[in-house]
Design a protein around this motif. Structure first.
Motif, short mmCIF file in Angstrom:
data_model
loop_
_atom_site.label_atom_id
_atom_site.label_comp_id
_atom_site.label_asym_id
_atom_site.label_seq_id
_atom_site.Cartn_x
_atom_site.Cartn_y
_atom_site.Cartn_z
N LYS A 438 -18.47 -0.88 -12.90
CA LYS A 438 -18.13 -2.19 -12.18
C LYS A 438 -16.75 -2.63 -12.55
CE LYS A 438 -22.48 -3.86 -11.01
NZ LYS A 438 -23.62 -5.13 -11.05
N ASP A 439 -16.36 -2.43 -13.79
CA ASP A 439 -15.31 -2.99 -14.47
C ASP A 439 -14.16 -2.09 -13.90
OD1 ASP A 439 -13.43 -4.20 -16.94
OD2 ASP A 439 -12.97 -1.93 -16.67
N ARG A 440 -14.13 -0.70 -13.81
CA ARG A 440 -13.08 0.24 -13.41
C ARG A 440 -13.00 -0.20 -11.82
NH1 ARG A 440 -11.63 0.06 -18.02
NH2 ARG A 440 -11.73 1.94 -19.21
N TYR A 441 -14.25 -0.40 -10.86
CA TYR A 441 -14.19 -0.65 -9.44
C TYR A 441 -13.42 -1.85 -9.25
CZ TYR A 441 -15.99 -1.17 -4.60
OH TYR A 441 -15.93 -1.23 -3.39
N THR A 442 -13.62 -2.73 -9.91
CA THR A 442 -12.99 -4.07 -9.77
C THR A 442 -11.62 -4.15 -10.01
OG1 THR A 442 -15.40 -5.17 -10.19
CG2 THR A 442 -13.08 -6.66 -10.13
N ARG A 443 -11.16 -3.40 -11.26
CA ARG A 443 -9.87 -3.16 -11.37
C ARG A 443 -9.15 -2.50 -10.24
NH1 ARG A 443 -8.27 -4.66 -16.82
NH2 ARG A 443 -10.35 -5.06 -18.06
N VAL A 444 -9.74 -1.23 -9.74
CA VAL A 444 -8.94 -0.73 -8.81
C VAL A 444 -8.97 -1.71 -7.49
CG1 VAL A 444 -9.67 1.12 -6.98
CG2 VAL A 444 -9.75 1.62 -9.31
N LEU A 445 -9.93 -2.33 -7.31
CA LEU A 445 -9.77 -3.22 -5.89
C LEU A 445 -8.89 -4.19 -6.37
CD1 LEU A 445 -11.01 -4.39 -3.50
CD2 LEU A 445 -12.59 -5.70 -5.01
N VAL A 511 10.14 -2.67 8.39
CA VAL A 511 9.22 -3.27 9.44
C VAL A 511 8.61 -2.16 10.32
CG1 VAL A 511 8.83 -4.52 11.41
CG2 VAL A 511 10.26 -5.38 9.54
N GLY A 512 7.45 -1.89 10.27
CA GLY A 512 6.86 -0.89 11.20
C GLY A 512 6.37 0.48 10.34
N ASN A 513 6.68 0.51 9.23
CA ASN A 513 6.13 1.53 8.35
C ASN A 513 4.76 1.47 8.22
OD1 ASN A 513 8.95 1.26 5.76
ND2 ASN A 513 8.68 2.52 7.73
N VAL A 514 3.77 2.44 8.40
CA VAL A 514 2.52 2.37 8.14
C VAL A 514 2.29 3.23 6.95
CG1 VAL A 514 0.34 3.17 9.09
CG2 VAL A 514 1.90 2.18 10.55
N ILE A 515 1.37 2.52 6.11
CA ILE A 515 1.33 3.31 4.72
C ILE A 515 -0.17 3.10 4.06
CG2 ILE A 515 2.22 3.49 2.02
CD1 ILE A 515 4.46 1.71 3.12
N SER A 516 -0.57 4.04 3.43
CA SER A 516 -1.75 3.73 2.79
C SER A 516 -1.84 3.02 1.64
CB SER A 516 -2.41 5.21 2.35
OG SER A 516 -1.83 5.91 1.14
N ASN A 517 -2.84 2.42 1.33
CA ASN A 517 -3.01 1.65 -0.06
C ASN A 517 -4.42 2.07 -0.78
OD1 ASN A 517 -3.16 -0.44 -1.95
ND2 ASN A 517 -3.31 -2.16 -0.31
N GLU A 518 -4.20 2.81 -1.90
CA GLU A 518 -5.15 3.74 -2.25
C GLU A 518 -5.08 3.87 -3.97
OE1 GLU A 518 -5.70 7.87 -1.04
OE2 GLU A 518 -3.78 7.59 -0.07
N PRO A 519 -5.16 2.90 -4.69
CA PRO A 519 -5.36 2.98 -6.00
C PRO A 519 -6.76 3.62 -6.51
CG PRO A 519 -5.74 0.76 -5.40
CD PRO A 519 -5.14 1.52 -4.37
N GLY A 520 -6.86 4.20 -7.53
CA GLY A 520 -8.12 4.89 -7.92
C GLY A 520 -8.29 4.84 -9.51
#
Length: 605
Positions: A438-445, A511-520
């Motif tokens: 839960k700690d790791r998940y919440t830090r990623v979130l 403006v208009g750049n589409v990017i992923s946002n995916e820490p893990g």
């Protein structure tokens, strides 16, 4: 509803794509050809002439010789030894797919390898000039200077590949203005103005994403991405020429491109390049992607070479309003499929009977309910328990694992809809998580939310904001070893340069750049966590000269893994607002048990 002009694709195969027992006879055949050609070593890259993330079966030479099917790699085959160079994504996959008694596997940080330790002195190292860039060849030549001779040669793998598949020759689709948002004529005119400013008389394009975007065409030449493979020459004045396999050229295509571009057979490209050289033209080529064969043909015929980045990459990354409307529609469609899938998963996972392959096929089935979904945008990463800690895990019939009740499940997937491209990762609970999880998940979130909420001045790069996603993990002495975000195409490649969020992306976000946002976060042998939405850069409301992100993805984030005590009021507010938006946009499109599940999954916490 827009329907596809192409036959349905089989999204993903789980069969083993390689057979290590074939490595020995294929190496023997290649070495026989090398000996006859007077070659001591031959380079076999994963890349084809178009440098795509996926290659057609006819171009999969590295897989043919070594058995390795990853998306990046390089083999150096000698008369008595063979070496396969891969990056950390494939540390487990490569040895499992090749014959390690005959092929030494080396994990490297860059495929710009120092070949000298593996090459004997006074030998000949050969390469196919259509598969390597000028920079790659210069680097190799410099590292072997005074030690070995580096020469161009016809592809020796092709000479022994008796059952080589035919090149792809699928249909080509023309995008209407409602999907492209700009005519090919306007794009070409703007490009030609850029060429004038660069002092170039012409530009040669080899990247399929650039060609597809510039001419508003799409195809099915490679898996997962609607690419048309070919080449293009665009003069500073006059009509461009598209060089394609004649089998792809239909009367409909000729009509659609009439007045826009001339169409020639791909085999005529070399003569066209020689003509540019004879006329002493200044020709722009991208040294990071164009084959050295193109550069040397031009300079050999007398052309002046201008080495600069492909001039289409940046304009393509700035999605226009029509492209963004399509991307938003694709994410609404994907949101419906994800609601059905996640509802199904929550019902089935506690039973302890789901497998990684079963999870992938269920998700594919829900996406296939939408007729405009034509393919997966990449092979789904379906990692149960410890397999979730393998960042680029690909499940096969050999590795398929049952998801045990109580384990964490990581699903990273995407789809190609006719309206746009999606990419989403969700980490899912199947029971009570540990305090550490839960700690790791919440830090990623928290890191994902930090990017989502970021406001930054124009001119800021993805490299500069990458730390926002990592700070909460860093604070506890941990991190993740991949980028936070990559560019995403509009019904094109799910991985698109030249912008992103990572230290390797120095270009300003626009403006208009589409990017992923995916820490893990990944704990080897135990579990993996990644949370991913796609975002688009937009003008910051009420803050002149600043930019911010709009989230495109519309699927719930699993709140059962959250340690609420670690969230600030602002973070909690963002999460609840995001879930309200998911409910408002997707709720009306689902019914029954799915609707009831979605209402609970998006309830405020």
């Amino acid at each position: 509803m827009t329907t596809s002009p192409f036959p349905p694709a089989k999204f993903q195969s789980f069969e083993e794509k390689s057979d290590p027992s074939q490595v020995a006879p294929r190496l023997a055949a290649l070495r026989k050809a090398m000996k006859a050609a007077g070659v001591d070593y031959f380079l076999v890259p994963r890349a084809d002439a178009h440098r795509g993330e996926s290659v057609p079966a006819s171009e999969a030479r590295l897989a043919y010789v070594t058995g390795f099917t990853g998306s990046a790699g390089l083999a150096l085959v000698g008369l008595k030894d063979a070496h396969l160079f891969i990056d950390s994504r494939y540390t487990l996959q490569a040895p499992a797919q090749t014959d390690t008694a005959l092929v030494d596997v080396h994990e490297v940080t860059s495929l710009a390898i120092d070949a000298k330790p593996y090459v004997k002195k006074d030998t000949v190292v050969a390469y196919d000039p259509w598969l390597h860039t000028p920079g790659e060849v210069r680097d190799l030549t410099e590292k072997l200077k005074g030690h070995a001779k580096v020469v161009a040669h016809d592809n020796l793998v092709d000479s022994v590949w008796s059952d080589r598949p035919a090149p792809p020759a699928g249909a080509i689709e023309i995008l209407g203005h409602n999907r492209a948002g700009q005519t090919a004529e306007d794009k070409i005119e703007q490009l030609q103005q850029t060429l004038g400013a660069d002092g170039a008389d012409a530009v040669v394009f080899t990247l399929p994403e650039s060609i597809c975007w510039l001419f508003n065409i799409r195809g099915r030449d490679v898996p997962n991405t609607p690419f048309v493979l070919g080449f293009a020459v665009v003069p500073q004045k006059g009509k461009p020429t598209l060089f394609l396999d004649p089998a792809k050229v239909t009367p409909e295509l000729e009509t659609a491109l009439d007045g826009v571009a001339k169409i020639e057979a791909a085999k005529k490209l070399t003569k066209a390049l020689e003509k540019l050289g004879k006329n002493a033209r200044a020709v722009l080529v991208d040294p990071a992607s164009a084959p050295i064969a193109i550069a040397e043909t031009l300079t050999g015929a007398g052309a002046k070479l201008i080495e600069k980045r492909d001039p289409v990459l940046l304009p393509k990354s700035r999605k226009n309003e029509a492209e963004l409307a399509g991307m938003r529609e694709a994410h609404r469609l994907d949101g419906v499929a994800l609601a059905k899938f996640l509802s199904w998963f929550d019902k089935e996972a506690p039973k302890g009977e789901l497998t990684e392959i079963g999870i992938v096929t269920a998700l594919e089935a829900f996406r296939r309910e939408e007729e405009s979904c034509v393919d997966a945008s990449f092979d789904t990463i379906s990692g149960a328990g410890p397999n979730g800690a393998i960042v680029h895990y690909r499940v096969s019939t050999k590795t398929d694992r049952k998801l045990n009740a109580g384990e964490i499940m990581l699903v990273d997937s995407g789809a190609q809809y006719l309206s746009g491209t999606t990419d989403i990762t969700r980490t899912l609970a199947t029971g009570e998580a540990t305090a550490e999880q839960k700690d790791r998940y919440t830090r990623v979130l928290k890191g994902m939310i930090a990017i989502s909420m970021a406001r930054f001045p124009k001119g800021t790069s993805g490299a500069q904001i990458d730390v926002l996603a990592r700070q909460f993990l860093w604070a506890d002495g941990v991190t993740y070893n991949h980028g936070t975000g990559h560019g995403v195409g509009a019904y094109l490649g799910v991985h698109e340069g030249p912008i992103g969020i990572a230290p390797r992306y120095p270009l300003p976000l626009e403006v208009g750049n589409v990017i992923s946002n995916e820490p893990g976060f990944y704990k080897a042998g135990e579990y993996g966590i990644r949370i991913e939405n796609l975002v688009v850069v937009k003008e910051a409301e009420g803050f002149a000269g600043y930019l911010e992100f709009e989230t495109l993805t519309l699927a719930p984030i699993d709140v059962r893994l959250i340690d609420k005590g670690l969230l600030t009021e602002a973070e909690l507010g963002w999460l609840n607002a995001f879930h309200k938006r998911v409910w408002d946009e997707i709720g009306p499109k689902v019914s029954g048990d799915v609707k009831a599940w979605l209402e609970g999954a998006t309830a405020a916490i």
